[in-house]
Design an enzyme around this catalytic site. Sequence first.
Site, short mmCIF file in Angstrom:
data_model
loop_
_atom_site.label_atom_id
_atom_site.label_comp_id
_atom_site.label_asym_id
_atom_site.label_seq_id
_atom_site.Cartn_x
_atom_site.Cartn_y
_atom_site.Cartn_z
N ARG A 1 0.83 -1.21 0.00
CA ARG A 1 0.00 0.00 0.00
C ARG A 1 0.86 1.25 0.00
O ARG A 1 0.56 2.24 -0.69
CB ARG A 1 -0.93 -0.01 1.22
CG ARG A 1 -1.78 1.25 1.30
CD ARG A 1 -2.91 1.13 2.28
NE ARG A 1 -2.48 1.29 3.65
CZ ARG A 1 -3.31 1.61 4.65
NH1 ARG A 1 -4.60 1.76 4.43
NH2 ARG A 1 -2.86 1.75 5.87
N HIS B 1 -19.45 10.98 2.16
CA HIS B 1 -19.86 9.62 2.55
C HIS B 1 -21.38 9.55 2.57
O HIS B 1 -22.03 10.48 3.07
CB HIS B 1 -19.28 9.27 3.93
CG HIS B 1 -19.62 7.87 4.35
ND1 HIS B 1 -18.98 6.76 3.85
CD2 HIS B 1 -20.57 7.41 5.20
CE1 HIS B 1 -19.51 5.68 4.37
NE2 HIS B 1 -20.47 6.04 5.20
N LEU C 1 -6.99 5.38 3.29
CA LEU C 1 -5.65 5.95 3.17
C LEU C 1 -4.90 5.77 4.49
O LEU C 1 -5.48 5.90 5.57
CB LEU C 1 -5.76 7.43 2.80
CG LEU C 1 -6.40 7.67 1.42
CD1 LEU C 1 -6.84 9.11 1.26
CD2 LEU C 1 -5.42 7.27 0.31
C1 GAR Z 1 -20.93 8.06 -3.41
O1 GAR Z 1 -22.19 7.68 -2.91
C2 GAR Z 1 -19.97 8.30 -2.27
O2 GAR Z 1 -20.54 8.90 -1.15
C3 GAR Z 1 -19.53 6.90 -1.96
O3 GAR Z 1 -19.36 6.30 -3.21
C4 GAR Z 1 -20.26 6.90 -4.14
C5 GAR Z 1 -19.48 7.37 -5.32
O4 GAR Z 1 -20.32 7.79 -6.35
N1 GAR Z 1 -18.34 6.89 -1.17
C6 GAR Z 1 -18.16 6.06 -0.16
O5 GAR Z 1 -18.94 5.21 0.17
C7 GAR Z 1 -16.83 6.25 0.55
N2 GAR Z 1 -16.90 5.70 1.89
P1 GAR Z 1 -19.75 8.66 -7.54
O6 GAR Z 1 -18.55 7.89 -8.08
O7 GAR Z 1 -20.87 8.74 -8.53
O8 GAR Z 1 -19.36 10.00 -6.98
#
Ligand code: GAR
Length: 219
Positions: free
Chosen positions: A83, A127, A111
Amino acid sequence: MSGVDGVPYLAPVPWFPLPARLAVLLSGRGSNFEALAAACARGELPARIVLVLADRADAAGLEKARALGLPAQLEARRAGEARAAHEERLAGHLEAAGTDVVCLAGFMRVLSATFVARFERRIVNVHPSLLPAFPGLEAQKQALEHGVKVAGATVHLVDAGTDTGPIAGQEAVAVLPGDDVRTLSARVLSAEHRLYPSTLGKLLAGGWAVAGRRLTFPR
Ligand code: GAR
Protein backbone atom coordinates in the site's frame (compact mmCIF):
# COMPACT_ATOMS: atom_id res chain seq x y z
CA MET A 1 -6.35 16.22 13.61
CA SER A 2 -6.52 19.08 16.09
CA GLY A 3 -2.78 19.62 15.88
CA VAL A 4 0.16 18.89 18.13
CA ASP A 5 -0.65 18.69 21.83
CA GLY A 6 -4.34 19.10 21.07
CA VAL A 7 -3.92 22.75 20.08
CA PRO A 8 -7.01 23.73 18.06
CA TYR A 9 -6.43 24.28 14.37
CA LEU A 10 -7.64 27.58 12.94
CA ALA A 11 -7.86 27.67 9.15
CA PRO A 12 -6.55 30.83 7.49
CA VAL A 13 -8.93 33.08 5.54
CA PRO A 14 -9.19 31.89 2.81
CA TRP A 15 -8.06 28.35 3.54
CA PHE A 16 -5.93 28.38 0.37
CA PRO A 17 -5.22 31.11 -2.16
CA LEU A 18 -8.25 31.27 -4.41
CA PRO A 19 -9.00 29.76 -6.81
CA ALA A 20 -7.83 26.73 -4.85
CA ARG A 21 -6.24 23.84 -6.70
CA LEU A 22 -8.32 20.70 -6.22
CA ALA A 23 -7.39 17.12 -7.01
CA VAL A 24 -10.21 14.57 -7.11
CA LEU A 25 -9.56 10.92 -6.26
CA LEU A 26 -12.18 8.45 -7.45
CA SER A 27 -12.70 4.74 -8.08
CA GLY A 28 -15.91 4.62 -10.12
CA ARG A 29 -18.79 6.50 -11.67
CA GLY A 30 -17.56 9.97 -10.75
CA SER A 31 -20.87 11.76 -10.27
CA ASN A 32 -19.58 13.64 -7.24
CA PHE A 33 -16.55 14.67 -9.27
CA GLU A 34 -18.97 15.97 -11.93
CA ALA A 35 -20.87 17.94 -9.28
CA LEU A 36 -17.62 19.56 -8.11
CA ALA A 37 -16.50 20.28 -11.67
CA ALA A 38 -19.89 21.83 -12.50
CA ALA A 39 -19.77 24.04 -9.40
CA CYS A 40 -16.28 25.23 -10.42
CA ALA A 41 -17.45 25.88 -13.99
CA ARG A 42 -20.48 27.87 -12.77
CA GLY A 43 -18.23 29.98 -10.57
CA GLU A 44 -20.00 28.73 -7.43
CA LEU A 45 -16.84 27.14 -6.07
CA PRO A 46 -13.69 29.31 -6.05
CA ALA A 47 -11.50 26.47 -7.22
CA ARG A 48 -10.25 24.63 -10.23
CA ILE A 49 -9.63 20.93 -10.66
CA VAL A 50 -5.97 20.37 -11.50
CA LEU A 51 -6.02 16.57 -11.45
CA VAL A 52 -8.42 13.65 -11.45
CA LEU A 53 -6.75 10.52 -10.17
CA ALA A 54 -8.31 7.05 -10.27
CA ASP A 55 -7.15 3.73 -8.87
CA ARG A 56 -9.27 1.61 -11.23
CA ALA A 57 -8.93 1.34 -15.00
CA ASP A 58 -12.70 0.94 -15.35
CA ALA A 59 -13.54 4.08 -13.36
CA ALA A 60 -16.02 5.95 -15.56
CA GLY A 61 -14.99 9.16 -13.81
CA LEU A 62 -11.68 9.10 -15.71
CA GLU A 63 -13.42 9.38 -19.08
CA LYS A 64 -15.78 12.03 -17.72
CA ALA A 65 -12.76 14.08 -16.64
CA ARG A 66 -11.08 13.72 -20.02
CA ALA A 67 -14.31 14.75 -21.75
CA LEU A 68 -14.21 17.95 -19.69
CA GLY A 69 -10.62 18.53 -20.76
CA LEU A 70 -9.25 17.96 -17.26
CA PRO A 71 -5.99 16.14 -16.53
CA ALA A 72 -6.90 12.57 -15.65
CA GLN A 73 -4.52 9.89 -14.49
CA LEU A 74 -4.92 6.19 -13.71
CA GLU A 75 -2.74 4.94 -10.87
CA ALA A 76 -3.85 1.42 -9.99
CA ARG A 77 -2.30 -0.61 -7.21
CA ARG A 78 -0.15 -3.23 -8.88
CA ALA A 79 -0.46 -6.93 -8.09
CA GLY A 80 1.40 -7.67 -4.88
CA GLU A 81 2.33 -4.02 -4.41
CA ALA A 82 2.55 -2.67 -0.88
CA ARG A 83 0.00 0.00 0.00
CA ALA A 84 2.81 2.40 0.87
CA ALA A 85 4.32 2.13 -2.61
CA HIS A 86 0.96 2.78 -4.28
CA GLU A 87 0.27 5.73 -2.02
CA GLU A 88 3.71 7.11 -2.76
CA ARG A 89 2.82 7.24 -6.45
CA LEU A 90 -0.55 8.84 -5.70
CA ALA A 91 1.12 11.46 -3.51
CA GLY A 92 3.71 12.12 -6.20
CA HIS A 93 0.98 12.98 -8.72
CA LEU A 94 -0.85 15.15 -6.21
CA GLU A 95 2.27 17.11 -5.31
CA ALA A 96 3.42 17.44 -8.92
CA ALA A 97 0.02 18.98 -9.75
CA GLY A 98 0.42 21.53 -6.96
CA THR A 99 -2.67 20.26 -5.16
CA ASP A 100 -4.07 22.38 -2.35
CA VAL A 101 -7.03 20.20 -1.39
CA VAL A 102 -7.58 16.50 -2.10
CA CYS A 103 -11.27 15.67 -2.66
CA LEU A 104 -12.19 12.02 -2.26
CA ALA A 105 -15.22 11.30 -4.44
CA GLY A 106 -16.07 7.63 -4.26
CA PHE A 107 -12.44 6.67 -3.71
CA MET A 108 -12.80 3.19 -2.27
CA ARG A 109 -9.51 2.87 -0.45
CA VAL A 110 -8.65 3.62 3.14
CA LEU A 111 -5.65 5.95 3.17
CA SER A 112 -2.82 5.24 5.58
CA ALA A 113 -1.91 7.48 8.50
CA THR A 114 1.31 8.35 6.65
CA PHE A 115 -0.57 9.54 3.56
CA VAL A 116 -3.09 11.48 5.64
CA ALA A 117 -0.28 13.18 7.58
CA ARG A 118 1.36 14.23 4.32
CA PHE A 119 -1.81 16.11 3.37
CA GLU A 120 -2.89 16.93 6.90
CA ARG A 121 -6.30 18.65 7.06
CA ARG A 122 -6.23 18.93 3.28
CA ILE A 123 -8.24 15.80 2.43
CA VAL A 124 -12.03 16.01 2.24
CA ASN A 125 -14.45 13.10 1.74
CA VAL A 126 -18.11 12.60 0.99
CA HIS A 127 -19.86 9.62 2.55
CA PRO A 128 -23.43 8.38 1.94
CA SER A 129 -24.64 8.30 5.54
CA LEU A 130 -25.09 10.58 8.51
CA LEU A 131 -21.79 9.79 10.18
CA PRO A 132 -20.84 8.47 12.66
CA ALA A 133 -23.63 6.06 11.71
CA PHE A 134 -22.81 3.52 9.03
CA PRO A 135 -19.17 4.11 8.09
CA GLY A 136 -17.47 1.89 5.53
CA LEU A 137 -19.02 0.05 2.61
CA GLU A 138 -22.68 -0.04 1.55
CA ALA A 139 -23.72 2.69 3.96
CA GLN A 140 -27.20 3.04 2.44
CA LYS A 141 -27.81 -0.73 2.78
CA GLN A 142 -26.60 -0.60 6.37
CA ALA A 143 -29.01 2.26 7.07
CA LEU A 144 -31.98 0.46 5.52
CA GLU A 145 -31.23 -2.76 7.34
CA HIS A 146 -30.93 -0.87 10.61
CA GLY A 147 -34.35 0.60 10.00
CA VAL A 148 -33.45 4.27 10.38
CA LYS A 149 -36.10 6.78 9.34
CA VAL A 150 -33.55 9.46 8.40
CA ALA A 151 -30.53 8.72 6.24
CA GLY A 152 -28.25 11.25 4.58
CA ALA A 153 -24.82 12.34 3.46
CA THR A 154 -21.74 13.72 5.23
CA VAL A 155 -18.75 15.75 4.09
CA HIS A 156 -15.81 15.50 6.46
CA LEU A 157 -12.09 16.06 6.78
CA VAL A 158 -10.19 12.81 6.47
CA ASP A 159 -8.16 11.45 9.34
CA ALA A 160 -6.45 8.08 9.67
CA GLY A 161 -9.67 6.23 10.52
CA THR A 162 -12.43 5.01 8.22
CA ASP A 163 -14.98 7.82 7.81
CA THR A 164 -14.07 9.19 11.23
CA GLY A 165 -12.68 12.70 10.58
CA PRO A 166 -14.24 15.98 11.76
CA ILE A 167 -17.64 16.61 10.17
CA ALA A 168 -17.93 19.71 7.99
CA GLY A 169 -21.44 19.28 6.61
CA GLN A 170 -24.43 16.96 6.57
CA GLU A 171 -27.73 16.71 4.72
CA ALA A 172 -30.55 14.52 5.95
CA VAL A 173 -32.63 12.39 3.59
CA ALA A 174 -35.92 10.86 4.74
CA VAL A 175 -36.30 7.12 4.34
CA LEU A 176 -39.64 6.56 2.61
CA PRO A 177 -41.96 3.56 2.95
CA GLY A 178 -41.04 1.10 0.22
CA ASP A 179 -37.48 2.40 -0.20
CA ASP A 180 -34.89 -0.10 -1.35
CA VAL A 181 -31.13 0.38 -1.64
CA ARG A 182 -31.50 1.71 -5.18
CA THR A 183 -34.16 4.34 -4.47
CA LEU A 184 -32.61 5.50 -1.20
CA SER A 185 -29.11 5.65 -2.72
CA ALA A 186 -30.38 7.80 -5.58
CA ARG A 187 -31.85 10.41 -3.19
CA VAL A 188 -28.74 10.31 -0.99
CA LEU A 189 -26.60 10.82 -4.09
CA SER A 190 -28.61 13.91 -5.03
CA ALA A 191 -27.96 15.22 -1.53
CA GLU A 192 -24.24 14.51 -1.95
CA HIS A 193 -24.19 16.53 -5.17
CA ARG A 194 -25.57 19.56 -3.30
CA LEU A 195 -23.67 19.06 -0.09
CA TYR A 196 -20.17 18.43 -1.41
CA PRO A 197 -19.73 21.65 -3.41
CA SER A 198 -21.48 23.82 -0.84
CA THR A 199 -19.49 22.45 2.10
CA LEU A 200 -16.24 22.63 0.18
CA GLY A 201 -17.05 26.25 -0.56
CA LYS A 202 -17.40 26.95 3.18
CA LEU A 203 -14.10 25.20 3.85
CA LEU A 204 -12.30 27.15 1.13
CA ALA A 205 -13.59 30.42 2.60
CA GLY A 206 -11.55 29.57 5.68
CA GLY A 207 -11.70 30.86 9.22
CA TRP A 208 -13.07 27.60 10.59
CA ALA A 209 -11.61 25.77 13.55
CA VAL A 210 -11.05 22.17 14.53
CA ALA A 211 -10.89 21.41 18.23
CA GLY A 212 -10.93 17.75 19.11
CA ARG A 213 -13.60 16.23 16.86
CA ARG A 214 -15.54 19.47 16.35
CA LEU A 215 -15.21 21.56 13.23
CA THR A 216 -16.87 24.95 13.60
CA PHE A 217 -17.37 27.58 10.93
CA PRO A 218 -17.14 31.30 11.64
CA ARG A 219 -20.51 32.95 12.31
C1 GAR B 1 -20.93 8.06 -3.41
O1 GAR B 1 -22.19 7.68 -2.91
C2 GAR B 1 -19.97 8.30 -2.27
O2 GAR B 1 -20.54 8.90 -1.15
C3 GAR B 1 -19.53 6.90 -1.96
O3 GAR B 1 -19.36 6.30 -3.21
C4 GAR B 1 -20.26 6.90 -4.14
C5 GAR B 1 -19.48 7.37 -5.32
O4 GAR B 1 -20.32 7.79 -6.35
N1 GAR B 1 -18.34 6.89 -1.17
C6 GAR B 1 -18.16 6.06 -0.16
O5 GAR B 1 -18.94 5.21 0.17
C7 GAR B 1 -16.83 6.25 0.55
N2 GAR B 1 -16.90 5.70 1.89
P1 GAR B 1 -19.75 8.66 -7.54
O6 GAR B 1 -18.55 7.89 -8.08
O7 GAR B 1 -20.87 8.74 -8.53
O8 GAR B 1 -19.36 10.00 -6.98
